[in-house]
Design a protein around this motif. Sequence first.
Motif, short mmCIF file in Angstrom:
data_model
loop_
_atom_site.label_atom_id
_atom_site.label_comp_id
_atom_site.label_asym_id
_atom_site.label_seq_id
_atom_site.Cartn_x
_atom_site.Cartn_y
_atom_site.Cartn_z
N ASP A 84 0.83 -1.20 0.00
CA ASP A 84 0.00 0.00 0.00
C ASP A 84 0.87 1.25 0.00
O ASP A 84 0.54 2.25 -0.67
CB ASP A 84 -0.93 0.01 1.22
N LEU A 126 2.18 1.87 -3.54
CA LEU A 126 1.14 2.41 -4.43
C LEU A 126 0.85 3.87 -4.11
O LEU A 126 0.57 4.67 -5.00
CB LEU A 126 -0.14 1.58 -4.31
N ARG A 127 0.92 4.21 -2.84
CA ARG A 127 0.62 5.58 -2.42
C ARG A 127 1.75 6.53 -2.79
O ARG A 127 1.51 7.64 -3.27
CB ARG A 127 0.36 5.60 -0.91
N LYS A 187 4.47 6.02 -5.02
CA LYS A 187 4.86 6.00 -6.43
C LYS A 187 6.22 6.69 -6.65
O LYS A 187 6.33 7.66 -7.40
CB LYS A 187 3.79 6.65 -7.30
N LYS A 189 -2.84 -4.74 -9.36
CA LYS A 189 -3.01 -3.48 -8.63
C LYS A 189 -1.99 -2.43 -9.06
O LYS A 189 -2.28 -1.23 -9.04
CB LYS A 189 -2.93 -3.74 -7.13
N SER A 190 -0.81 -2.87 -9.49
CA SER A 190 0.20 -1.91 -9.95
C SER A 190 -0.23 -1.25 -11.26
O SER A 190 -0.13 -0.03 -11.41
CB SER A 190 1.55 -2.62 -10.13
N GLN A 238 -3.26 -1.03 -12.34
CA GLN A 238 -4.44 -0.22 -12.02
C GLN A 238 -4.04 1.16 -11.49
O GLN A 238 -4.77 2.14 -11.69
CB GLN A 238 -5.32 -0.94 -11.00
N SER A 239 -2.87 1.22 -10.85
CA SER A 239 -2.37 2.48 -10.30
C SER A 239 -1.53 3.26 -11.31
O SER A 239 -0.92 4.27 -10.95
CB SER A 239 -1.54 2.21 -9.04
#
Length: 449
Positions: free
Chosen positions: A92, A95-96, A98, A118-119, A121-122
């Motif tokens: 998390d 992803l936050r 970056k 998820k990567s 998607q981000s």
Amino acid sequence: MRFLFTMIITAITASPAIAQKPVRLITLDPGHFHAALVQKSMYPQVDETVHVYAKKGNDLDLHLAKIKGYNTDVKAPTGWKEVVYEGDDFFDRMLREKKGNVVVLAGNNQLKTDYILKSVQSGLNVFADKPMVIDQKGFVKLKQAFETAKRNKVLLYDIMTERYEITTILQRAFSMEPALFGALTKGTAAEPAVTKESVHHFYKYVSGSVLTRPAWFLDVEQEGEGIVDVTTHLVDLVQWECFPGVTLDYTKDIVLTSAKHWPTVISRNQFAELTKVQQVPAYLKKYSDAKDDISVMCNGEINYRIKGVHAKVSVIWNYKAPDGTGDTHYSIMRGTKANLVIRQGAEQQYKPTLYIEPLVHNAAYDNDVQKTVEKIAQQYKGVSLKKNDKGWEVIIPDAFKEGHESHFARVTEKYLEYLSKNNMPSWEVPNMLAKYYTTTQAQKLANKK
């Protein structure tokens, strides 16, 4: 000490006076030595600062030790600066924050497909070690990941190092020369048109030292069975060599005919030697007997048809190679005029060697072979032939024999080219899907028995 080091580097790299290079790597949850091998070389377009996100533990420590080893190498030192975040919320947090734009993944395969999805998607590009998926459920997520990557205009790609092995490159090149090879046969179930077999070893040397495997590497729920792991490379090579530049549709072009798997037993003493862990973890108990010997379902064989061509791939894992030997590869492509064979046994001193074994025997064909080799040698200088009882051995100059570890630089350079020029061939994504469809369907089929 590591926290202080991280803070200093973060402060330096945050300075506006230092221009960032276009590619900034993020290493996520490194648990396999392939994550470090991506950084065995430096790349002009890649920033030397790499952000690492992981839980605190042995996997992370081993990864950082390998990077330190590359940085301090006497012959070709690298200059990587690792900025490390340790914590249970590492994913998390990554992803936050970056902190980079390319996520490098090589570790626990049970988690990898979720990391990939998820990567992208981000909005992050992903460069993932094989396998990107280890079961049918994961395959559905991988399809979604490729759709999302396309929509978000990011690049998702897997690390197919075996395409850069010179004997494989030349086997493919010769197979595309009708005067020498003819055409690829269709083969039969008993005698496939293409066969690829790989023998691997748990105990091995990497970058000059004995590799420590994480204990979870022996858990097929985390690493994946052998039939969905190493076979990824073999299935990829079948597609890449037999159908160069062809876009495959897994719903029509792939038909599984049979698949099987079987275990390699790792003794408790071997487990301790391999992992440096003295007690067998609870998650491995389901594979263990009363003596704590562990049965690892790491061997597998897949028989299938690809666009009507019979193919067979198989992988075998032994504990340790005899002295003077190592991992080996066997490959045969059957043509209407000749077979192209790669052998790597005792006769070849355990070095991959390519042979041309003709089905046609006349002076005109021999002349065609010589002309074809002269043509190939225009690109691969010094390639020549040595006559033997079955045909010819292909003599390859040492300059082309880089070795497995160097192939990581080659595939990384290709990924960086695709990233900067947006020129990845249109067949790559559908063929990645075809590849993982083949392996995951085989795993399903093998488990039915």
